[in-house]
Motif scaffolding. Sequence first.
Motif, short mmCIF file in Angstrom:
data_model
loop_
_atom_site.label_atom_id
_atom_site.label_comp_id
_atom_site.label_asym_id
_atom_site.label_seq_id
_atom_site.Cartn_x
_atom_site.Cartn_y
_atom_site.Cartn_z
N ARG A 184 0.79 -1.23 0.00
CA ARG A 184 0.00 0.00 0.00
C ARG A 184 0.83 1.29 0.00
NH1 ARG A 184 -5.27 0.38 0.88
NH2 ARG A 184 -6.49 -1.52 1.15
N VAL A 185 2.11 1.18 0.28
CA VAL A 185 2.97 2.37 0.30
C VAL A 185 2.97 3.04 -1.07
CG1 VAL A 185 5.37 3.16 0.49
CG2 VAL A 185 4.45 1.52 2.16
N ASN A 186 2.87 4.37 -1.07
CA ASN A 186 3.02 5.13 -2.31
C ASN A 186 3.71 6.45 -2.00
OD1 ASN A 186 1.03 7.00 -1.41
ND2 ASN A 186 -0.60 5.75 -2.30
N PRO A 190 3.36 9.28 4.57
CA PRO A 190 4.10 10.27 5.37
C PRO A 190 5.50 9.79 5.73
CG PRO A 190 1.91 9.82 6.30
CD PRO A 190 2.17 8.78 5.26
N PRO A 191 6.40 10.73 6.09
CA PRO A 191 7.71 10.36 6.59
C PRO A 191 7.59 9.34 7.72
CG PRO A 191 7.58 12.71 6.28
CD PRO A 191 6.19 12.19 6.06
N GLU A 206 12.31 -8.97 8.72
CA GLU A 206 11.97 -8.82 7.30
C GLU A 206 10.78 -7.89 7.10
OE1 GLU A 206 14.60 -12.35 7.33
OE2 GLU A 206 12.95 -11.67 8.61
N ASN A 207 9.90 -7.80 8.10
CA ASN A 207 8.78 -6.86 7.99
C ASN A 207 9.28 -5.43 7.84
OD1 ASN A 207 5.82 -8.07 8.71
ND2 ASN A 207 7.45 -9.32 9.61
N ALA A 208 10.25 -5.05 8.65
CA ALA A 208 10.83 -3.71 8.54
C ALA A 208 11.57 -3.55 7.22
CB ALA A 208 11.77 -3.43 9.71
N LEU A 209 12.28 -4.59 6.79
CA LEU A 209 13.05 -4.50 5.55
C LEU A 209 12.14 -4.36 4.33
CD1 LEU A 209 15.78 -7.19 6.31
CD2 LEU A 209 15.96 -4.71 6.58
N LEU A 210 11.03 -5.08 4.33
CA LEU A 210 10.08 -4.94 3.23
C LEU A 210 9.49 -3.54 3.19
CD1 LEU A 210 8.29 -8.39 3.51
CD2 LEU A 210 9.56 -7.57 1.51
N LEU A 211 9.23 -2.99 4.36
CA LEU A 211 8.70 -1.63 4.40
C LEU A 211 9.73 -0.62 3.90
CD1 LEU A 211 6.54 0.42 5.12
CD2 LEU A 211 7.39 0.38 7.48
N LYS A 217 11.39 2.77 -2.80
CA LYS A 217 10.86 2.70 -4.16
C LYS A 217 10.02 3.93 -4.48
CE LYS A 217 7.82 -0.08 -7.10
NZ LYS A 217 6.99 -1.31 -7.20
N HIS A 218 9.27 4.40 -3.48
CA HIS A 218 8.36 5.53 -3.71
C HIS A 218 8.94 6.85 -3.20
CE1 HIS A 218 5.08 3.08 -5.25
NE2 HIS A 218 5.39 2.19 -4.33
N GLN A 219 10.22 6.84 -2.82
CA GLN A 219 10.94 8.05 -2.42
C GLN A 219 10.28 8.75 -1.23
OE1 GLN A 219 11.20 10.17 -6.24
NE2 GLN A 219 13.24 9.30 -6.55
N VAL A 220 9.84 7.95 -0.27
CA VAL A 220 9.27 8.47 0.97
C VAL A 220 10.39 8.64 1.98
CG1 VAL A 220 7.66 8.04 2.87
CG2 VAL A 220 7.06 7.34 0.53
N PRO A 221 10.55 9.80 2.60
CA PRO A 221 11.60 9.98 3.61
C PRO A 221 11.40 9.03 4.78
CG PRO A 221 10.65 12.09 2.96
CD PRO A 221 9.77 11.04 2.38
N PHE A 222 12.50 8.40 5.22
CA PHE A 222 12.40 7.50 6.36
C PHE A 222 13.73 7.44 7.09
CE2 PHE A 222 14.23 4.69 3.21
CZ PHE A 222 15.10 3.88 3.94
N GLU A 223 13.65 6.93 8.32
CA GLU A 223 14.85 6.60 9.10
C GLU A 223 14.58 5.27 9.77
OE1 GLU A 223 16.77 9.73 11.23
OE2 GLU A 223 17.17 8.46 12.97
N CYS A 224 15.57 4.37 9.74
CA CYS A 224 15.39 3.05 10.33
C CYS A 224 16.59 2.67 11.18
CB CYS A 224 15.19 2.00 9.23
SG CYS A 224 14.95 0.32 9.88
N HIS A 225 16.30 2.09 12.36
CA HIS A 225 17.35 1.58 13.25
C HIS A 225 17.05 0.12 13.55
CE1 HIS A 225 19.00 5.62 13.98
NE2 HIS A 225 17.74 6.00 13.89
#
Length: 267
Positions: A184-186, A190-191, A206-211, A217-225
């Motif tokens: 559903r991500v597009n 939101p960030p 893997e849930n976090a990695l898939l997200l 892919k959709h150029q949504v700003p994110f930060e992951c730890h």
Amino acid sequence: MKLETIKLEHGKKAALTVYLHDIMELSDKARPIILITPGGGYGIVSEREAEPVAIAFYNAGYHAAVLRYSCGEDARDMQPMIEAFESIRLFKERAEEWRIAEDKIAVCGFSAGGHLAASTGTMWNEPALMERLNRTRDIGKPNAIILGYPVISSGEFAHRGSFYNLSGSHEDDAAAEFFSIDKRVNSETPPTFIWHTEDDPAVTVENALLLISALRKHQVPFECHIFNKGQHGLSMCNTEVNTPNPHCAHWFNLCVEWLDSIGFGVE
């Protein structure tokens, strides 16, 4: 602190508890608010991920709220999503009274509550939800999403119990895939801030990695730890919630710094 619990108009067994800074503290300035959606596999609402998290954000200067959403069979027909969107809409309707910055509403969820938080950022224009809420446009898209060890995918790495409670299906089928966040991500998502542990045995990393892959892919700003060690359900990673983990506990300060970096700082 102003503490108030509200029964939602479209809620079944849901309740929204708000933790608001006193008006005298605010100097008439609106503050961001963090809506917290605890985990529990959509079967229960985990209290360990409720008030302790709300108080932490409150002490960091934010307004906070906890949504104890409908669970079990009451979670069918998108009911938790309806309750989350109604909560966001309530923040906007009462923004002046509660001194909420309408453009600074974040949803913070853990495990299945992370799935619910992510749903608010990816299902805000879902026609079936719009119909249920009698809306023809934006039904409450948040401005940021914060996810702790979130349930994301209905596929190979699914937390089956969560998707069963939502869809009634134990399988990786169309009913479950409807709720698969990675599908559903597009570009309008939101960030997003994400944290997980590499050895989580309940909701695999893997849930976090898939997200992350979908956000990139959709150029949504994110930060992951991704922390190397830590059981599922860490919450605040301290003795109060009976999961002390000083290393993973850094997630909270990192999250506050990230919120500052995207313009959510408390003035």
